[in-house]
Design an enzyme around this catalytic site. Structure first.
Site, PDB file in Angstrom:
ATOM      1  N   GLY A  94       0.709  -1.052  -0.057  1.00 45.69           N
ATOM      2  CA  GLY A  94      -0.203   0.065   0.012  1.00 45.69           C
ATOM      3  C   GLY A  94       0.840   1.363  -0.101  1.00 45.69           C
ATOM      4  N   PRO A  95       0.209   2.354  -0.225  1.00 40.53           N
ATOM      5  CA  PRO A  95       0.865   3.593  -0.205  1.00 40.53           C
ATOM      6  C   PRO A  95       1.545   3.997   1.127  1.00 40.53           C
ATOM      7  CG  PRO A  95      -1.269   3.972  -0.814  1.00 40.53           C
ATOM      8  CD  PRO A  95      -1.249   2.526  -0.480  1.00 40.53           C
ATOM      9  N   GLY A 123       2.659   5.321   4.675  1.00 40.74           N
ATOM     10  CA  GLY A 123       1.756   6.178   5.717  1.00 40.74           C
ATOM     11  C   GLY A 123       0.598   5.445   5.983  1.00 40.74           C
ATOM     12  N   THR A 124       0.183   4.299   5.239  1.00 38.07           N
ATOM     13  CA  THR A 124      -1.094   3.832   5.670  1.00 38.07           C
ATOM     14  C   THR A 124      -1.253   2.861   6.658  1.00 38.07           C
ATOM     15  OG1 THR A 124      -0.570   2.294   3.665  1.00 38.07           O
ATOM     16  CG2 THR A 124      -2.115   4.099   3.392  1.00 38.07           C
ATOM     17  N   GLY A 125       0.072   2.467   7.381  1.00 42.40           N
ATOM     18  CA  GLY A 125      -0.138   1.707   8.608  1.00 42.40           C
ATOM     19  C   GLY A 125       0.411   0.355   8.489  1.00 42.40           C
ATOM     20  N   LYS A 126       1.231   0.220   7.469  1.00 43.62           N
ATOM     21  CA  LYS A 126       1.870  -1.212   7.093  1.00 43.62           C
ATOM     22  C   LYS A 126       2.457  -1.667   8.199  1.00 43.62           C
ATOM     23  CE  LYS A 126       3.373  -0.032   3.419  1.00 43.62           C
ATOM     24  NZ  LYS A 126       3.008   1.334   3.142  1.00 43.62           N
ATOM     25  N   HIS A 164      -8.287  36.174  -7.977  1.00 42.77           N
ATOM     26  CA  HIS A 164      -7.877  34.512  -8.220  1.00 42.77           C
ATOM     27  C   HIS A 164      -8.942  33.581  -7.504  1.00 42.77           C
ATOM     28  CE1 HIS A 164      -4.772  31.448  -9.940  1.00 42.77           C
ATOM     29  NE2 HIS A 164      -5.457  30.987  -9.057  1.00 42.77           N
ATOM     30  N   GLU A 165      -8.610  33.606  -6.139  1.00 40.32           N
ATOM     31  CA  GLU A 165      -9.202  32.600  -5.419  1.00 40.32           C
ATOM     32  C   GLU A 165     -10.620  32.751  -5.737  1.00 40.32           C
ATOM     33  OE1 GLU A 165      -7.789  30.367  -4.240  1.00 40.32           O
ATOM     34  OE2 GLU A 165      -5.698  31.003  -4.581  1.00 40.32           O
ATOM     35  N   ASP A 185      -2.410  25.267 -10.821  1.00 38.45           N
ATOM     36  CA  ASP A 185      -3.770  25.001 -11.283  1.00 38.45           C
ATOM     37  C   ASP A 185      -3.314  24.492 -12.569  1.00 38.45           C
ATOM     38  OD1 ASP A 185      -4.700  26.363  -9.130  1.00 38.45           O
ATOM     39  OD2 ASP A 185      -4.916  28.326 -10.172  1.00 38.45           O
TER      40      ASP A 185
HETATM   41  P1  ADP Z   1       3.701   2.644   6.507  1.00 37.09           P
HETATM   42  O1  ADP Z   1       4.767   1.574   7.029  1.00 37.09           O
HETATM   43  O2  ADP Z   1       2.608   1.865   5.703  1.00 37.09           O
HETATM   44  O3  ADP Z   1       4.244   3.531   5.700  1.00 37.09           O
HETATM   45  P2  ADP Z   1       3.109   3.328   9.261  1.00 37.09           P
HETATM   46  O4  ADP Z   1       2.731   2.017   9.677  1.00 37.09           O
HETATM   47  O5  ADP Z   1       4.654   3.469   9.581  1.00 37.09           O
HETATM   48  O6  ADP Z   1       3.024   3.716   7.691  1.00 37.09           O
HETATM   49  O7  ADP Z   1       2.251   4.524   9.681  1.00 37.09           O
HETATM   50  C1  ADP Z   1       2.804   5.665  10.271  1.00 37.09           C
HETATM   51  C2  ADP Z   1       1.862   6.234  11.384  1.00 37.09           C
HETATM   52  O8  ADP Z   1       0.760   6.725  10.977  1.00 37.09           O
HETATM   53  C3  ADP Z   1       1.762   5.136  12.405  1.00 37.09           C
HETATM   54  O9  ADP Z   1       2.605   5.202  13.333  1.00 37.09           O
HETATM   55  C4  ADP Z   1       0.233   5.780  12.931  1.00 37.09           C
HETATM   56  O10 ADP Z   1       0.575   6.675  14.013  1.00 37.09           O
HETATM   57  C5  ADP Z   1      -0.263   6.402  11.786  1.00 37.09           C
HETATM   58  N1  ADP Z   1      -1.375   5.258  11.126  1.00 37.09           N
HETATM   59  C6  ADP Z   1      -1.159   4.977   9.908  1.00 37.09           C
HETATM   60  N2  ADP Z   1      -2.217   4.254   9.569  1.00 37.09           N
HETATM   61  C7  ADP Z   1      -3.091   4.032  10.561  1.00 37.09           C
HETATM   62  C8  ADP Z   1      -4.333   3.456  11.056  1.00 37.09           C
HETATM   63  N3  ADP Z   1      -4.908   2.665  10.082  1.00 37.09           N
HETATM   64  N4  ADP Z   1      -4.523   3.650  12.206  1.00 37.09           N
HETATM   65  C9  ADP Z   1      -4.084   4.443  13.138  1.00 37.09           C
HETATM   66  N5  ADP Z   1      -3.024   5.054  12.984  1.00 37.09           N
HETATM   67  C10 ADP Z   1      -2.292   4.872  11.669  1.00 37.09           C
HETATM   68 ZN    ZN Z   2      -5.349  28.816  -8.466  1.00 34.48          ZN
END
Ligand code: ADP
Ligand code: ZN
Ligand code: MG
Length: 609
Positions: free
Chosen positions: A204-205, A207-210, A426-427, A503
């Site tokens: 997954g992308p 920061g998604t919590g892997k 503009h805005e 834009d």
């Molecule tokens: P990844 O490994 O996918 O890049 P991380 O597991 O390191 O991402 O997530 C970074 C932080 O973001 C975690 O420490 C947590 O604080 C927060 N986070 C991400 N996804 C979740 C989730 N589903 N629920 C709660 N916190 C999350």
């Molecule tokens: Zn603009």
């Protein structure tokens, strides 16, 4: 979370202790014993004691004589003299006497002590020193030696992270729940004849919590957790990566049942034929070793291998075949409900005022990852403290959404009145165009306070409900809204500025996707023209078509953009009074809400303070 490191062996510590003990004995104990029992006397005293018959026993050594008297347990000592009479004298006085024969040590033992022993000692010291040096060189110097994996071992009680800490991601949690079950009830699966999966790949992308999910699995299954990042395997020394993999699995086998987690596995798992000329032998060796190790243990051993990556398409196919990472667990960006629950999970840690509405924040953060949302909560808390409050208010959250998305406010940025006027038109241009179209999201907020990210102002739109599909009409309205800023500048100032660069970029992206990927142009119908290389990181694309077709694509994209641009201009010209009125209001207030905006648009007179 605490790491448990294998205990160091401080050999030097033992040496020092023994040395100190010996020294203490030498200086205090032995002399004390000797002082009590041995008394030195001169030769004359010795002779007269012998003559007086006071001596019981005499021992003659090469350069001294010890003797003990008939009464008392004192031992006397005196130097020897060249005294041929002595034997007669002792004999006469009826004393037991003997000469101690000096010990004749064998030449072999002599040789050992003078040659072999010192060499052995030096060799031992040398080896110990080099070992220490290597440890230093490996960085950290914390007692791991050459080729040892420095996998961190986490034990359940220490990770403390459970599935409760991971919000949303229900499908991923369910898939991983099964893995927790294998570790606990592997017999159940073996009995029925099922093959327990050896590994699961979290995809997954960023920061998604892997990483968080993997730690939660360890927390839930209460087994040792070996975690290591892919890049840690690729070392500066050749052959190190493979050695580390071997060592990691050796440790894991010793601790089974356990979980081995390889984060960012793409660092070693890259497809072997994708490397440049010459390739990266080191990485390849590491990967081969990993494949070997994964095949090398029985599935019922109780070792589960988790790995995470945001570039699954680059991974070597061999890693993904059954028997290796045969499970793929998608960890996607959270949807509306997911975002709301992630906000709630992270908000548990902060004190909240009563006016908090997480739904509004969740709606305003479409496309944000879990890490972004965690960051938003934290920024809000920081802002509350900065403003001297002890509770987080809705306002803090709203502001921190913008901080995370657009950067901090640049309060002291000097912007000339003329630029400010341009930015305001503009805005409002964007907002007015959006509001006058039927397929665009409602205005949430308009601001002309500059941000550290470089944005000079922006218009925020928030969808009421989340949509997954985008219709052609919505796409076109979006592009037209992007055109609105520039269109307003053209109409009002009869000139244009550089302020529309972002834009232009965004609008072109959408228009291009419409033509090449969404099949939304008449010219190309449903022909695939482009493929997305990496869905998770940036989403860069490759054209699938000939150069000739590519230039036709450009023409088509340009046509869409030009049409939208004209539409935007038309909308503004038809509402020129509102454009002026709203801009005046925005200039005065700098930030206005969607409600204020709609009120003015629908003809309400708002007081300017
Ligand atoms: P990844 O490994 O996918 O890049 P991380 O597991 O390191 O991402 O997530 C970074 C932080 O973001 C975690 O420490 C947590 O604080 C927060 N986070 C991400 N996804 C979740 C989730 N589903 N629920 C709660 N916190 C999350
Ligand atoms: Zn603009
Ligand atoms: Mg991670």
């Amino acid at each position: 979370m605490k790491e448990i490191k294998p205990p160091k062996k401080p050999l030097i510590y033992y040496y020092v202790v023994i040395l100190i003990v010996v020294m203490l004995l030498n200086t205090f104990l032995f002399p004390a014993i000797l002082r009590h029992s041995i008394k030195e006397v001169d030769y004359g005293t010795f002779l007269s004691m012998v003559d007086q018959g006071k001596v019981k026993q005499v021992q003659i050594e090469d350069d001294y004589i010890t003797f003990s008297p008939k009464s008392g347990d004192v031992v006397y000592k005196t130097g020897t003299m060249n005294d041929p009479e002595l034997v007669n004298r002792l004999h006469k006085a009826n004393v037991n006497f003997s000469k101690v024969i000096p010990k004749e040590s064998s030449p072999l033992i002599n040789f050992f002590w003078t040659w072999v022993a010192p060499i052995l000692i030096f060799m031992a010291i040398g080896q110990w020193l080099t070992k220490r040096m290597q440890t230093r060189m490996m960085g950290g110097g914390n007692g791991f030696s050459f080729g040892k994996s420095n996998a961190k071992v986490y034990v359940e009680s220490e990770t403390g992270i459970t599935f409760n800490d991971v919000a949303g991601q229900d499908e991923a949690k369910e898939a991983l729940q099964e893995i927790v079950d294998y570790l606990h009830n592997s017999k159940k699966y073996v009995d029925i004849g099922a093959n327990i999966p050896k590994g699961a790949l979290l995809v997954g992308p960023p920061g998604t919590g892997k990483t968080l999910l993997a730690k939660a699995v360890a927390g839930e299954s209460k087994v040792p957790f070996f975690s290591m990042s892919g890049s840690e395997f690729v070392e500066m020394f050749v052959g190190m990566g493979a050695a580390r993999v071997r060592d990691l699995f050796k440790q894991a086998k010793a601790k089974a049942p356990c979980i081995v987690f390889i984060d960012e596995i793409d660092a070693i798992g890259k497809s072997r034929n994708s490397s440049m000329a010459g390739g990266n032998d080191e990485r390849e060796q590491t990967l081969n070793q990993l494949l070997t190790e994964m095949d090398g243990f029985e599935p019922d051993k109780g070792i589960v291998i988790l790995a995470a990556t945001n570039r699954p398409e680059t991974l070597d196919k061999a890693l993904l075949r059954p028997g290796r990472f045969d499970r793929r667990v998608p960890v996607e960006l959270p949807d509306l409900a997911g975002r709301e629950s992630i906000l709630r999970v992270h908000a548990r840690k902060v004190k909240l005022a009563d006016d908090i509405d997480f739904n509004v924040i969740a709606r305003a953060t479409s496309g944000a990852s879990g890490a972004d949302l965690a960051n938003i909560i934290n920024e809000a808390a920081l802002r509350a403290v900065r403003l001297g409050r002890n509770k987080v208010k809705q306002n803090d959250l709203e502001e921190s959404v913008e901080t995370v998305i657009a950067g901090y406010q640049r309060k002291n940025a000097v912007i000339s009145m003329k630029d400010k006027l341009t930015i305001a038109y503009h805005e409002i241009g964007h907002a007015l165009v959006a509001a006058k179209q039927s397929h665009s999201a409602p205005i949430h907020k308009i601001t002309i306070i500059p941000r550290t990210s470089g944005a000079l102002g922006y218009t925020m739109q928030v969808d009421e409900k989340e949509t997954i599909l985008m219709t052609k009409e919505q796409a076109l309205d979006k592009i037209t809204t992007y055109m609105g800023g520039r269109a307003a500048e053209e109409i009002i100032f009869k000139t244009i500025t550089s302020g529309a660069s972002n834009d232009i970029e965004q609008a072109t992206k959408i228009a291009r996707s419409m033509v090449t990927r969404f099949g939304m142009s008449d010219e190309f119908d449903m022909m695939a023209l482009e493929t997305v290389n990496n869905p998770y990181l940036g989403g860069d694309t490759t054209l699938l078509v000939s150069a000739e077709t590519a230039s036709k694509v450009d023409v088509e994209v340009l046509r869409i953009i030009k049409t939208c641009h004209q539409n935007a201009k038309m909308i503004l010209q038809n509402n020129i009074d509102k454009l002026h009125e709203l801009t005046k209001y925005l200039l005065e207030k700098e930030t206005i809400t969607g409600v204020e905006f709609m009120d003015i648009l629908s003809g309400k007179e708002l007081e300017l303070i």
